[in-house]
Design a protein around this motif. Structure first.
Motif, PDB file in Angstrom:
ATOM      1  N   MET A   1       7.732   6.537  73.000  1.00  0.00           N
ATOM      2  CA  MET A   1       7.301   7.766  73.677  1.00  0.00           C
ATOM      3  C   MET A   1       6.288   8.536  72.828  1.00  0.00           C
ATOM      4  SD  MET A   1       8.712   7.688  76.593  1.00  0.00           S
ATOM      5  CE  MET A   1       8.513   9.346  77.202  1.00  0.00           C
ATOM      6  N   VAL A   2       6.473   8.537  71.528  1.00  0.00           N
ATOM      7  CA  VAL A   2       5.535   9.224  70.635  1.00  0.00           C
ATOM      8  C   VAL A   2       4.188   8.510  70.661  1.00  0.00           C
ATOM      9  CG1 VAL A   2       5.081   9.932  68.253  1.00  0.00           C
ATOM     10  CG2 VAL A   2       7.406  10.082  69.184  1.00  0.00           C
ATOM     11  N   ASP A   3       4.226   7.192  70.657  1.00  0.00           N
ATOM     12  CA  ASP A   3       2.979   6.417  70.725  1.00  0.00           C
ATOM     13  C   ASP A   3       2.238   6.679  72.032  1.00  0.00           C
ATOM     14  OD1 ASP A   3       3.615   5.349  68.262  1.00  0.00           O
ATOM     15  OD2 ASP A   3       4.315   3.431  69.067  1.00  0.00           O
ATOM     16  N   ASP A   4       2.978   6.765  73.143  1.00  0.00           N
ATOM     17  CA  ASP A   4       2.357   7.048  74.440  1.00  0.00           C
ATOM     18  C   ASP A   4       1.685   8.420  74.423  1.00  0.00           C
ATOM     19  OD1 ASP A   4       3.294   4.613  75.342  1.00  0.00           O
ATOM     20  OD2 ASP A   4       4.911   5.472  76.564  1.00  0.00           O
ATOM     21  N   ALA A   5       2.354   9.406  73.845  1.00  0.00           N
ATOM     22  CA  ALA A   5       1.786  10.752  73.769  1.00  0.00           C
ATOM     23  C   ALA A   5       0.559  10.778  72.853  1.00  0.00           C
ATOM     24  CB  ALA A   5       2.836  11.746  73.286  1.00  0.00           C
ATOM     25  N   ALA A   6       0.610  10.022  71.768  1.00  0.00           N
ATOM     26  CA  ALA A   6      -0.542   9.941  70.866  1.00  0.00           C
ATOM     27  C   ALA A   6      -1.724   9.271  71.561  1.00  0.00           C
ATOM     28  CB  ALA A   6      -0.166   9.178  69.595  1.00  0.00           C
ATOM     29  N   LYS A   7      -1.448   8.266  72.357  1.00  0.00           N
ATOM     30  CA  LYS A   7      -2.507   7.575  73.116  1.00  0.00           C
ATOM     31  C   LYS A   7      -3.141   8.531  74.122  1.00  0.00           C
ATOM     32  CE  LYS A   7      -4.624   3.896  75.062  1.00  0.00           C
ATOM     33  NZ  LYS A   7      -5.836   4.479  75.586  1.00  0.00           N
ATOM     34  N   LEU A   8      -2.322   9.312  74.811  1.00  0.00           N
ATOM     35  CA  LEU A   8      -2.843  10.293  75.756  1.00  0.00           C
ATOM     36  C   LEU A   8      -3.755  11.284  75.045  1.00  0.00           C
ATOM     37  CD1 LEU A   8      -2.939  11.634  78.570  1.00  0.00           C
ATOM     38  CD2 LEU A   8      -0.894  12.911  77.891  1.00  0.00           C
ATOM     39  N   LEU A   9      -3.335  11.768  73.897  1.00  0.00           N
ATOM     40  CA  LEU A   9      -4.146  12.706  73.122  1.00  0.00           C
ATOM     41  C   LEU A   9      -5.481  12.069  72.731  1.00  0.00           C
ATOM     42  CD1 LEU A   9      -4.629  15.341  71.649  1.00  0.00           C
ATOM     43  CD2 LEU A   9      -3.209  14.472  69.768  1.00  0.00           C
ATOM     44  N   ALA A  10      -5.439  10.834  72.243  1.00  0.00           N
ATOM     45  CA  ALA A  10      -6.672  10.137  71.862  1.00  0.00           C
ATOM     46  C   ALA A  10      -7.582   9.936  73.068  1.00  0.00           C
ATOM     47  CB  ALA A  10      -6.329   8.794  71.212  1.00  0.00           C
ATOM     48  N   ASP A  11      -6.997   9.611  74.229  1.00  0.00           N
ATOM     49  CA  ASP A  11      -7.797   9.432  75.454  1.00  0.00           C
ATOM     50  C   ASP A  11      -8.483  10.728  75.854  1.00  0.00           C
ATOM     51  OD1 ASP A  11      -7.171   6.745  75.676  1.00  0.00           O
ATOM     52  OD2 ASP A  11      -5.660   7.027  77.248  1.00  0.00           O
ATOM     53  N   MET A  12      -7.792  11.857  75.730  1.00  0.00           N
ATOM     54  CA  MET A  12      -8.381  13.152  76.096  1.00  0.00           C
ATOM     55  C   MET A  12      -9.553  13.495  75.178  1.00  0.00           C
ATOM     56  SD  MET A  12      -7.042  14.275  78.759  1.00  0.00           S
ATOM     57  CE  MET A  12      -5.560  14.186  79.730  1.00  0.00           C
ATOM     58  N   VAL A  13      -9.385  13.264  73.885  1.00  0.00           N
ATOM     59  CA  VAL A  13     -10.469  13.526  72.938  1.00  0.00           C
ATOM     60  C   VAL A  13     -11.657  12.612  73.248  1.00  0.00           C
ATOM     61  CG1 VAL A  13     -11.154  13.412  70.506  1.00  0.00           C
ATOM     62  CG2 VAL A  13      -8.934  14.403  71.148  1.00  0.00           C
ATOM     63  N   ALA A  14     -11.391  11.338  73.504  1.00  0.00           N
ATOM     64  CA  ALA A  14     -12.454  10.384  73.824  1.00  0.00           C
ATOM     65  C   ALA A  14     -13.162  10.770  75.117  1.00  0.00           C
ATOM     66  CB  ALA A  14     -11.886   8.969  73.924  1.00  0.00           C
ATOM     67  N   LEU A  15     -12.422  11.263  76.091  1.00  0.00           N
ATOM     68  CA  LEU A  15     -13.023  11.688  77.346  1.00  0.00           C
ATOM     69  C   LEU A  15     -14.016  12.814  77.099  1.00  0.00           C
ATOM     70  CD1 LEU A  15     -13.205  11.643  80.429  1.00  0.00           C
ATOM     71  CD2 LEU A  15     -11.230  13.161  80.486  1.00  0.00           C
ATOM     72  N   GLY A  16     -13.640  13.785  76.306  1.00  0.00           N
ATOM     73  CA  GLY A  16     -14.554  14.877  75.967  1.00  0.00           C
ATOM     74  C   GLY A  16     -15.805  14.378  75.275  1.00  0.00           C
ATOM     75  N   ASP A  17     -15.646  13.410  74.380  1.00  0.00           N
ATOM     76  CA  ASP A  17     -16.811  12.831  73.691  1.00  0.00           C
ATOM     77  C   ASP A  17     -17.689  12.055  74.674  1.00  0.00           C
ATOM     78  OD1 ASP A  17     -15.828  13.883  71.341  1.00  0.00           O
ATOM     79  OD2 ASP A  17     -14.992  11.977  70.618  1.00  0.00           O
ATOM     80  N   HIS A  18     -17.060  11.345  75.610  1.00  0.00           N
ATOM     81  CA  HIS A  18     -17.780  10.503  76.560  1.00  0.00           C
ATOM     82  C   HIS A  18     -18.675  11.327  77.493  1.00  0.00           C
ATOM     83  CE1 HIS A  18     -18.637   7.281  79.386  1.00  0.00           C
ATOM     84  NE2 HIS A  18     -18.175   8.041  80.363  1.00  0.00           N
TER      85      HIS A  18
ATOM     86  N   ALA B   1       2.221  17.870  74.368  1.00  0.00           N
ATOM     87  CA  ALA B   1       3.083  16.753  74.771  1.00  0.00           C
ATOM     88  C   ALA B   1       3.383  15.841  73.582  1.00  0.00           C
ATOM     89  CB  ALA B   1       2.425  15.954  75.896  1.00  0.00           C
ATOM     90  N   HIS B   2       2.387  15.629  72.718  1.00  0.00           N
ATOM     91  CA  HIS B   2       2.576  14.790  71.526  1.00  0.00           C
ATOM     92  C   HIS B   2       3.568  15.438  70.568  1.00  0.00           C
ATOM     93  CE1 HIS B   2       1.105  12.985  67.589  1.00  0.00           C
ATOM     94  NE2 HIS B   2       1.635  11.982  68.254  1.00  0.00           N
ATOM     95  N   GLU B   3       3.430  16.729  70.330  1.00  0.00           N
ATOM     96  CA  GLU B   3       4.355  17.434  69.443  1.00  0.00           C
ATOM     97  C   GLU B   3       5.778  17.419  70.006  1.00  0.00           C
ATOM     98  OE1 GLU B   3       3.782  18.473  66.349  1.00  0.00           O
ATOM     99  OE2 GLU B   3       1.763  17.676  66.603  1.00  0.00           O
ATOM    100  N   ALA B   4       5.904  17.635  71.311  1.00  0.00           N
ATOM    101  CA  ALA B   4       7.228  17.610  71.944  1.00  0.00           C
ATOM    102  C   ALA B   4       7.853  16.224  71.838  1.00  0.00           C
ATOM    103  CB  ALA B   4       7.120  18.034  73.403  1.00  0.00           C
ATOM    104  N   ALA B   5       7.058  15.184  72.024  1.00  0.00           N
ATOM    105  CA  ALA B   5       7.578  13.812  71.921  1.00  0.00           C
ATOM    106  C   ALA B   5       8.026  13.513  70.494  1.00  0.00           C
ATOM    107  CB  ALA B   5       6.514  12.808  72.371  1.00  0.00           C
ATOM    108  N   LYS B   6       7.267  13.988  69.494  1.00  0.00           N
ATOM    109  CA  LYS B   6       7.654  13.755  68.100  1.00  0.00           C
ATOM    110  C   LYS B   6       8.985  14.432  67.786  1.00  0.00           C
ATOM    111  CE  LYS B   6       3.912  15.039  65.877  1.00  0.00           C
ATOM    112  NZ  LYS B   6       2.837  15.237  64.897  1.00  0.00           N
ATOM    113  N   GLU B   7       9.217  15.607  68.353  1.00  0.00           N
ATOM    114  CA  GLU B   7      10.480  16.318  68.137  1.00  0.00           C
ATOM    115  C   GLU B   7      11.639  15.642  68.866  1.00  0.00           C
ATOM    116  OE1 GLU B   7      11.578  19.025  66.308  1.00  0.00           O
ATOM    117  OE2 GLU B   7       9.677  18.663  65.294  1.00  0.00           O
ATOM    118  N   GLN B   8      11.414  15.290  70.106  1.00  0.00           N
ATOM    119  CA  GLN B   8      12.498  14.767  70.947  1.00  0.00           C
ATOM    120  C   GLN B   8      12.825  13.309  70.634  1.00  0.00           C
ATOM    121  OE1 GLN B   8      11.842  15.348  75.113  1.00  0.00           O
ATOM    122  NE2 GLN B   8      13.762  14.421  75.705  1.00  0.00           N
TER     123      GLN B   8
END
Length: 138
Positions: free
Chosen positions: A118-135, A104-111
């Motif tokens: 929109m790119v910032d929102d996708a980057a935030k989602l990616l960071a949240d997913m990584v943090a969730l795995g760490d948590h 989703a982040h790569e697609a947002a950067k392209e589009q």
């Protein structure tokens, strides 16, 4: 004041919970919150995180990837994009969520090359997913 409220958790795949609860901790997009009986009506979006459900007899936790929660005085409905009981989550589940967020982040950067929102929102989602795995340490 009532001691419990109706709680329903559904995802596109299935209904995960429907029971009377005393409190639910929600990973809201604007911050964590706890819904309890007689809560003021509100609809909020969810960020990736752990949803903790406290009932009179037990406690359950679910990993959610996003969605919506509708809260009122007598009920709470959570419509999750994806929801998995925490005890069932594997590293493969987290890796899949991270891969989806990366795509989703790569697609947002392209589009949206010149529209950082929109790119910032996708980057935030990616960071949240990584943090969730760490948590949850899977």
């Amino acid at each position: 004041m009532a001691d419990t409220m109706q709680f329903d958790l559904v995802s596109p795949e299935r209904s995960l919970a429907s029971l009377q609860v005393s409190a639910v901790q929600i990973p809201g997009a604007d911050g964590d919150m706890t819904a309890m009986p007689d809560h003021a009506p509100i609809i909020t979006t969810l960020r990736p995180g752990v949803l903790r459900v406290e009932s009179p007899n037990s406690t359950a936790e679910y990993v959610v990837s996003g969605g919506f929660a509708e809260i009122n005085a007598t009920s709470l409905s959570v419509l999750a994009e994806k929801a998995i009981p925490l005890n069932d989550v594997t590293r493969a589940h987290i890796d899949e969520l991270i891969e989806d967020a990366q795509a989703a982040h790569e697609a947002a950067k392209e589009q949206f090359k010149n529209e950082p929102g929109m790119v910032d929102d996708a980057a935030k989602l990616l960071a949240d997913m990584v943090a969730l795995g760490d948590h949850i340490k899977v």
